[in-house]
Design a protein around this motif. Structure first.
Motif, PDB file in Angstrom:
ATOM      1  N   ILE A 438       0.843  -1.188   0.000  1.00 57.66           N
ATOM      2  CA  ILE A 438       0.000   0.000   0.000  1.00 57.66           C
ATOM      3  C   ILE A 438       0.874   1.232   0.000  1.00 57.66           C
ATOM      4  CG2 ILE A 438      -1.911  -1.141   1.200  1.00 57.66           C
ATOM      5  CD1 ILE A 438      -0.964   0.125   3.791  1.00 57.66           C
ATOM      6  N   ALA A 439       0.270   2.408  -0.215  1.00 62.51           N
ATOM      7  CA  ALA A 439       1.015   3.659  -0.199  1.00 62.51           C
ATOM      8  C   ALA A 439       1.301   4.070   1.245  1.00 62.51           C
ATOM      9  CB  ALA A 439       0.220   4.761  -0.903  1.00 62.51           C
ATOM     10  N   THR A 440       2.413   4.764   1.440  1.00 57.90           N
ATOM     11  CA  THR A 440       2.762   5.230   2.779  1.00 57.90           C
ATOM     12  C   THR A 440       1.673   6.122   3.346  1.00 57.90           C
ATOM     13  OG1 THR A 440       5.089   5.172   2.127  1.00 57.90           O
ATOM     14  CG2 THR A 440       4.561   6.349   4.146  1.00 57.90           C
ATOM     15  N   ARG A 441       1.097   6.965   2.491  1.00 58.93           N
ATOM     16  CA  ARG A 441       0.051   7.867   2.973  1.00 58.93           C
ATOM     17  C   ARG A 441      -1.182   7.086   3.438  1.00 58.93           C
ATOM     18  NH1 ARG A 441      -0.032   8.963  -2.802  1.00 58.93           N
ATOM     19  NH2 ARG A 441       1.489  10.613  -2.424  1.00 58.93           N
ATOM     20  N   THR A 442      -1.391   5.867   2.900  1.00 59.74           N
ATOM     21  CA  THR A 442      -2.513   5.044   3.345  1.00 59.74           C
ATOM     22  C   THR A 442      -2.338   4.629   4.802  1.00 59.74           C
ATOM     23  OG1 THR A 442      -2.832   4.196   1.105  1.00 59.74           O
ATOM     24  CG2 THR A 442      -3.821   2.937   2.886  1.00 59.74           C
ATOM     25  N   ILE A 443      -1.099   4.349   5.191  1.00 60.06           N
ATOM     26  CA  ILE A 443      -0.834   3.981   6.579  1.00 60.06           C
ATOM     27  C   ILE A 443      -1.235   5.123   7.504  1.00 60.06           C
ATOM     28  CG2 ILE A 443       1.010   3.571   8.261  1.00 60.06           C
ATOM     29  CD1 ILE A 443       2.331   1.752   6.325  1.00 60.06           C
ATOM     30  N   TYR A 444      -0.813   6.346   7.160  1.00 60.42           N
ATOM     31  CA  TYR A 444      -1.176   7.503   7.990  1.00 60.42           C
ATOM     32  C   TYR A 444      -2.701   7.657   8.054  1.00 60.42           C
ATOM     33  CZ  TYR A 444       3.695   9.064   8.062  1.00 60.42           C
ATOM     34  OH  TYR A 444       5.040   9.164   8.260  1.00 60.42           O
ATOM     35  N   ARG A 445      -3.358   7.497   6.913  1.00 65.90           N
ATOM     36  CA  ARG A 445      -4.809   7.701   6.877  1.00 65.90           C
ATOM     37  C   ARG A 445      -5.541   6.647   7.716  1.00 65.90           C
ATOM     38  NH1 ARG A 445      -5.478   7.171   1.909  1.00 65.90           N
ATOM     39  NH2 ARG A 445      -6.561   5.173   1.794  1.00 65.90           N
ATOM     40  N   LYS A 446      -5.117   5.396   7.605  1.00 65.82           N
ATOM     41  CA  LYS A 446      -5.773   4.322   8.350  1.00 65.82           C
ATOM     42  C   LYS A 446      -5.569   4.485   9.854  1.00 65.82           C
ATOM     43  CE  LYS A 446      -7.390   1.799   4.903  1.00 65.82           C
ATOM     44  NZ  LYS A 446      -8.843   1.546   4.708  1.00 65.82           N
ATOM     45  N   LEU A 447      -4.356   4.877  10.240  1.00 64.26           N
ATOM     46  CA  LEU A 447      -4.074   5.023  11.667  1.00 64.26           C
ATOM     47  C   LEU A 447      -4.776   6.233  12.264  1.00 64.26           C
ATOM     48  CD1 LEU A 447      -0.273   4.095  11.845  1.00 64.26           C
ATOM     49  CD2 LEU A 447      -2.241   2.668  12.375  1.00 64.26           C
ATOM     50  N   GLU A 448      -4.976   7.266  11.429  1.00 65.03           N
ATOM     51  CA  GLU A 448      -5.636   8.469  11.918  1.00 65.03           C
ATOM     52  C   GLU A 448      -7.160   8.354  11.901  1.00 65.03           C
ATOM     53  OE1 GLU A 448      -4.162  11.526   9.449  1.00 65.03           O
ATOM     54  OE2 GLU A 448      -2.154  11.562  10.364  1.00 65.03           O
ATOM     55  N   SER A 449      -7.684   7.336  11.201  1.00 59.40           N
ATOM     56  CA  SER A 449      -9.139   7.227  11.049  1.00 59.40           C
ATOM     57  C   SER A 449      -9.829   6.721  12.310  1.00 59.40           C
ATOM     58  CB  SER A 449      -9.486   6.301   9.877  1.00 59.40           C
ATOM     59  OG  SER A 449      -9.031   4.986  10.151  1.00 59.40           O
ATOM     60  N   GLY A 450      -9.070   6.178  13.245  1.00 60.62           N
ATOM     61  CA  GLY A 450      -9.673   5.681  14.480  1.00 60.62           C
ATOM     62  C   GLY A 450      -8.618   5.368  15.500  1.00 60.62           C
ATOM     63  N   ALA A 451      -9.041   5.081  16.705  1.00 62.41           N
ATOM     64  CA  ALA A 451      -8.113   4.761  17.777  1.00 62.41           C
ATOM     65  C   ALA A 451      -7.449   3.427  17.495  1.00 62.41           C
ATOM     66  CB  ALA A 451      -8.853   4.714  19.114  1.00 62.41           C
ATOM     67  N   GLN A 452      -6.259   3.272  18.045  1.00 63.47           N
ATOM     68  CA  GLN A 452      -5.551   2.019  17.860  1.00 63.47           C
ATOM     69  C   GLN A 452      -6.304   0.889  18.571  1.00 63.47           C
ATOM     70  OE1 GLN A 452      -2.760   1.561  16.049  1.00 63.47           O
ATOM     71  NE2 GLN A 452      -3.044   3.662  15.395  1.00 63.47           N
ATOM     72  N   PRO A 453      -6.519  -0.243  17.931  1.00 65.50           N
ATOM     73  CA  PRO A 453      -7.235  -1.343  18.577  1.00 65.50           C
ATOM     74  C   PRO A 453      -6.417  -1.937  19.712  1.00 65.50           C
ATOM     75  CG  PRO A 453      -6.295  -2.067  16.494  1.00 65.50           C
ATOM     76  CD  PRO A 453      -6.076  -0.590  16.573  1.00 65.50           C
TER      77      PRO A 453
END
Length: 469
Positions: A438-453
């Motif tokens: 995946i793209a590096t920016r996808t990692i930032y977006r996924k992590l910022e979209s919700g709290a860490q499980p």
């Protein structure tokens, strides 16, 4: 003269003997060596046999004109600075000659002060360009890293790169992050007819999308807020040389259109500017499956075929583990010297661990591991205890298992995969993105979209559990 340590040589070209005689006397008094020619052909003969820093030539001469001579000089000895002489009525022609590469022009009737000033400025520019060229060569020599290894897969890839180097065809380097794709790009450029021209490396993933277009193609003053001055882009910097676009799969679709035009027509369009011709050899690299990106609509099919002329797969380190001892010794010598450590080699145990590790970060990870080991080593040999913990793990580099219950929300699965992969890569988001595809920016977006499980409690796996490797 302060522009050069040795006596500069000036070539004066004019069909009028009186002009040649007068300029020779004026320049000789300034401690310059002067050669004269009464025609363009004679001037070219002198340039082929004598190092010349500055040439002064009349614009209008019978036979080969001053403009024709200028074009020939820039093709034969482009480092020579050219000053045009012109009558008042042909100033526009002189300005046109400057667009062809002339440094300056002086008007007739000639004035001694104007001649000396123009020649001295041209000499200063010649010296500055020569110094810059030498510094670039020294920098290239200092930063030029060899491609180390003797495995069959590496030699096959290098052989294809060497064959591709002699052509002007676009090369697409395929491979995981850390395999050395930029080294391959430099190898191709160094063995190409453009070896003496610049190589401009550009990591498309490292440039924010908002400025990527400007960085690649340049912009005019006032083209957008903050554009207080015009700026050349990477294509213009690489003119007559080679442009290396790393992570080309990260380029947005609307910029891919302009990139396609640059490849098809040899034209770039700066932001807020007009089309301009460029002569650039393009080398691209990606860790993605661009064919799949095309199917998903994220990459233009026509651009894919344009850059996929000569695809070369750079092998991951796990596919050439026989090269590990050579690479380890290479990096050890570099870092032992850098850190002043009297380390001469590796123990058999250390080499065994390194040769049986999967190296998910490839050569880049190995380089970091060897530097760490050299710094921490207390004796003359690097032992297995000096290596990073993951190399001492018997299962190191061969993947981990993560379990999920059927019905786990996809968003949670994605976040968990990302966080676990980040643990494996010790926080390296770019490496994690490469491993996950995946793209590096996808990692930032996924992590910022919700709290860490939260970490799941230990449980017994049932037959309904899915195991994701």
């Amino acid at each position: 003269m302060t522009s050069t340590a040795r006596t500069p040589t000036i070539l004066v070209v004019d069909d009028e003997p009186s002009i040649l005689d007068a300029l020779q006397k004026v320049l000789a008094k300034e401690n310059m060596s002067v050669r004269t020619a009464s025609s363009g052909q004679q001037a070219l003969e002198i340039l082929r046999s004598v190092p010349v820093q500055v040439m002064i030539t009349d614009l209008r001469m019978p036979g080969m004109t001053g403009e024709d001579l200028l074009k020939a000089v820039k093709a034969l000895t482009p480092e020579v600075e050219v000053i045009m002489m012109t009558a008042y009525g042909t100033v526009e022609n002189a300005v046109g000659a400057m667009k062809l590469g002339a440094y300056d022009f002086i008007s007739k009737p000639l004035k001694r002060a104007a001649i000396i000033a123009a020649v001295q400025k041209a000499l200063d520019k010649h010296a500055l360009v020569a110094e810059n060229r030498e510094l670039k060569a020294q920098l290239a020599a200092a930063t030029n890293r060899p491609i180390v290894g003797n495995s069959q897969v590496l030699r096959a890839a290098l052989d294809m790169a060497r064959q591709a180097a002699g052509s002007s065809a676009t090369v697409l380097l395929l491979g995981e992050s850390g395999t050395g794709k930029e080294l391959f790009a430099r190898y191709i450029q160094q063995h190409s007819p453009r070896a003496a021209r610049p190589l401009v490396p550009t990591n498309c993933a490292a440039l924010p999308e908002s400025i990527l277009e400007s960085e690649l193609f340049g912009h005019e003053k006032g083209a957008f807020t903050g554009a207080v001055r015009a700026r050349e882009g990477r294509f213009a910097e690489a003119h007559t040389g080679t442009l290396f676009l790393d992570e080309i799969g990260e380029i947005p679709l609307h910029i891919q259109v302009k990139l396609l035009r640059a490849l098809q027509e040899g034209e770039i369009e700066p932001v807020g500017g007009r089309l301009a011709k460029v002569d650039v050899r393009l080398i691209c690299a990606t860790n993605r499956d661009l064919a799949e990106e095309v199917k998903a609509g994220r990459f233009r099919e026509d651009l894919f075929y344009r850059i996929n002329v000569i695809p070369i797969r750079v092998p991951p380190l796990r596919d050439r583990l026989e090269d590990v001892p050579l690479l380890a010794d290479h990096f050890l010598r570099i870092f032992a010297g850098k850190h002043g450590k009297p380390v001469s080699g590796f123990t058999e145990a250390a080499l065994y661990r390194m040769s049986n590790y999967g190296w998910p970060g490839n050569v880049r990870e190995m380089e970091n591991a060897v530097e760490r080991a050299v710094v921490l080593c207390r004796g003359g040999l690097v032992d297995e205890h000096d290596l990073p913990p993951e190399l001492r793990d018997p299962q190191a580099g061969h993947g981990r298992q993560i379990t999920f219950s059927v019905g786990t929300p996809l968003e949670e699965v994605e976040r968990r995969m990302i966080t676990e992969t980040l643990k494996f890569t010790r926080g390296d988001k770019r490496l994690a993105a490469d491993l996950l595809g995946i793209a590096t920016r996808t990692i930032y977006r996924k992590l910022e979209s919700g709290a860490q499980p939260a970490e799941p409690a230990p449980r017994v796996e049932s037959e309904s559990d899915e195991v994701i490797h």
